[in-house]
Design a protein around this motif. Structure first.
Motif, PDB file in Angstrom:
ATOM      1  N   GLY A  77      -4.939  -6.295   0.969  1.00 34.81           N
ATOM      2  CA  GLY A  77      -3.868  -5.364   0.578  1.00 34.81           C
ATOM      3  C   GLY A  77      -4.024  -4.938  -0.873  1.00 34.81           C
ATOM      4  N   ASP A  78      -4.341  -5.897  -1.734  1.00 37.30           N
ATOM      5  CA  ASP A  78      -4.528  -5.598  -3.169  1.00 37.30           C
ATOM      6  C   ASP A  78      -5.680  -4.610  -3.378  1.00 37.30           C
ATOM      7  N   LEU A  79      -6.796  -4.866  -2.690  1.00 41.20           N
ATOM      8  CA  LEU A  79      -7.974  -4.004  -2.864  1.00 41.20           C
ATOM      9  C   LEU A  79      -7.640  -2.555  -2.475  1.00 41.20           C
ATOM     10  N   ILE A  80      -6.943  -2.410  -1.355  1.00 39.59           N
ATOM     11  CA  ILE A  80      -6.616  -1.057  -0.880  1.00 39.59           C
ATOM     12  C   ILE A  80      -5.606  -0.391  -1.817  1.00 39.59           C
ATOM     13  N   ALA A  81      -4.594  -1.152  -2.231  1.00 39.56           N
ATOM     14  CA  ALA A  81      -3.578  -0.592  -3.141  1.00 39.56           C
ATOM     15  C   ALA A  81      -4.222  -0.180  -4.472  1.00 39.56           C
ATOM     16  N   LYS A  92      -8.716   7.017   2.825  1.00 39.20           N
ATOM     17  CA  LYS A  92      -9.905   6.941   1.947  1.00 39.20           C
ATOM     18  C   LYS A  92     -10.107   5.523   1.431  1.00 39.20           C
ATOM     19  N   SER A  93      -9.021   4.884   1.051  1.00 37.52           N
ATOM     20  CA  SER A  93      -9.119   3.534   0.494  1.00 37.52           C
ATOM     21  C   SER A  93      -9.508   2.523   1.558  1.00 37.52           C
ATOM     22  N   VAL A  94      -8.960   2.703   2.752  1.00 37.55           N
ATOM     23  CA  VAL A  94      -9.334   1.812   3.864  1.00 37.55           C
ATOM     24  C   VAL A  94     -10.835   1.959   4.128  1.00 37.55           C
ATOM     25  N   THR A 143      -4.468   3.522  -6.353  1.00 34.05           N
ATOM     26  CA  THR A 143      -3.976   3.750  -7.706  1.00 34.05           C
ATOM     27  C   THR A 143      -5.039   4.384  -8.608  1.00 34.05           C
ATOM     28  N   THR A 144      -6.310   4.026  -8.388  1.00 36.21           N
ATOM     29  CA  THR A 144      -7.350   4.532  -9.280  1.00 36.21           C
ATOM     30  C   THR A 144      -8.027   5.816  -8.788  1.00 36.21           C
ATOM     31  N   GLN A 145      -7.660   6.277  -7.600  1.00 38.21           N
ATOM     32  CA  GLN A 145      -8.273   7.529  -7.088  1.00 38.21           C
ATOM     33  C   GLN A 145      -7.678   8.733  -7.790  1.00 38.21           C
ATOM     34  N   THR A 146      -8.443   9.801  -7.847  1.00 43.78           N
ATOM     35  CA  THR A 146      -7.852  11.045  -8.349  1.00 43.78           C
ATOM     36  C   THR A 146      -7.324  11.836  -7.168  1.00 43.78           C
ATOM     37  N   VAL A 206       0.834  -1.205   0.000  1.00 43.19           N
ATOM     38  CA  VAL A 206       0.000   0.000   0.000  1.00 43.19           C
ATOM     39  C   VAL A 206       0.876   1.266   0.000  1.00 43.19           C
ATOM     40  N   LEU A 207       1.976   1.220   0.728  1.00 37.79           N
ATOM     41  CA  LEU A 207       2.899   2.370   0.743  1.00 37.79           C
ATOM     42  C   LEU A 207       3.472   2.613  -0.650  1.00 37.79           C
TER      43      LEU A 207
END
Ligand code: IPM
Ligand code: MN
Length: 358
Positions: free
Chosen positions: A346-350, A320-322, A354-357, A27-28
């Motif tokens: 971990g994949d879902l959060i990462a 936000k992703s969490v 990646t897809t957020q603006t 995620v980092l």
């Protein structure tokens, strides 16, 4: 301009520590790529396995090496084959003391979609922060035995509280409360009716420092009452400041009302030095290697690490992703009940980072 390169010391540790740390690092990396900063990692093999095979706990050479990094990211310490206390004192407390991480910061926030055992309480009610003193009190290790093992045995464990240690913790809490800007209310948690030396010092210091913070409302509650209010009226709290032992106890209670150990993250902070970030749960030996443990506590610890390193945007993206993954994806935060494996979470959060603006 401030450097946007951060060198992280990683201590995966024991049990499920390595599994959750791996997801935190995933995620980092996603946050770093999105926000254009650089992270490098150096991994240190410390913990029960290492101790059992090398007899070393935390060598000086490792402390010297970690001293050159910007922050420490820790998984979990604790091994079923090592006597309780050895690793906790030798690694975790040693790191806290050596790097003078005098604040243990524990945000307590119930996210949407997360189960709380408190009836009729929701995310609006459970949102506070505990500022725990982290280098003194009963944890200082002062005391000893007299006539150990005899019928006349005496065991003394002393709570060490220095004016300097108490004041810097209280000042941090006032500053934090101001910056947090929620209710602007700081509650001192003590036991002035019984611990009349320790909490006399705490209360006097609290009241003196309070004069410099006229914008912050102050409050006091005994530790036993805090436990009661935390269950009955958690919405009363904004920031709580307390000593090391009480902080340890009330933050386990607090972790349960925010959804449990799979969610609760903490930071050991030296505002001018090297801080350490960790999920507050243990090494969960029975789940080791099973990919069932919730990595969100470790991921939220990584979020606080970015905040502390000045990467506010990256930290916000992680939170936000969490929030999204907890609300929309995960069925239950408990180990084995998430509906996903540790690495899938971990994949879902990462992915969401990646897809957020930005
Ligand atoms: C915590 C833990 C530690 C503590 C133990 C493992 C020494 O319970 O971080 O809260 O008591 O501080
Ligand atoms: Mn604890």
């Amino acid at each position: 301009m401030k450097s946007r390169k951060h060198h992280i010391a990683v201590i995966p540790g024991d049990g499920t520590g390595p599994e959750v740390v791996e997801e935190g690092i995933k995620v980092l990396h996603a946050a770093a790529a999105k926000c254009n900063f650089q992270l490098t990692f150096t991994t240190y093999n410390l913990g029960g396995e290492n101790y059992l095979s090398t007899n070393e706990i935390l060598p000086d050479s490792v402390l010297k090496s970690i001293a050159k990094t910007d922050a420490i990211y820790l998984g979990a310490i604790g091994h079923p084959d090592v006597k309780p206390g050895i690793l906790e004192k030798g690694i975790l407390l040693n790191l806290r003391f050596h790097f003078d991480q005098y604040i243990n910061l524990r945000p307590v926030k119930l996210y949407e979609g997360v189960y709380t055992p408190l009836k009729d309480k929701g995310p609006d009610d459970i949102d506070f922060v505990v500022v725990r003193e982290n280098t003194e009190g009963l944890y200082a290790g002062a005391g000893g035995f007299l006539k150990r093992g005899t019928p006349d045995e005496i065991a003394v464990q002393e709570s060490i509280n220095t004016r300097k240690g108490v004041e810097r913790c209280i000042r941090y809490a006032f500053e934090y409360c101001r910056k947090r800007n929620k209710e602007k209310k700081l509650t001192l948690c003590g036991k002035t009716n019984v611990l009349t030396y320790e909490f006399d010092l705490w209360e006097r210091t609290f009241n003196e420092v309070a004069k410099e913070y006229s914008d912050i409302k102050t409050d006091y509650a005994h530790v036993d009452a805090i436990c009661m209010w935390m269950v009955k009226n958690p919405e009363w709290f904004d920031v709580i400041v307390t000593d090391n032992m009480f902080g340890d106890i009330i933050t386990d209670l607090a972790a349960m009302i925010q959804g449990g150990m799979g969610i609760a993250a903490g930071a050991n902070i030296n505002p001018g030095g090297i801080s350490m970030f960790e999920p507050i749960g243990g090494s969960a030996p029975k789940y080791t290697g099973k990919q069932v443990i919730n990595p969100i506590a470790a991921i939220s610890a990584a979020q606080i690490m970015l905040e502390t390193l000045g990467e506010e945007k990256g930290a916000q993206l992680i939170e936000k992703s969490v929030i999204k993954v907890l609300r929309d994806d995960i069925k239950d935060v408990a180990a084995g009940k998430m509906g996903y494996s540790t690495s899938e979470v971990g994949d879902l959060i990462a992915e969401h980072i990646t897809t957020q603006t930005v």
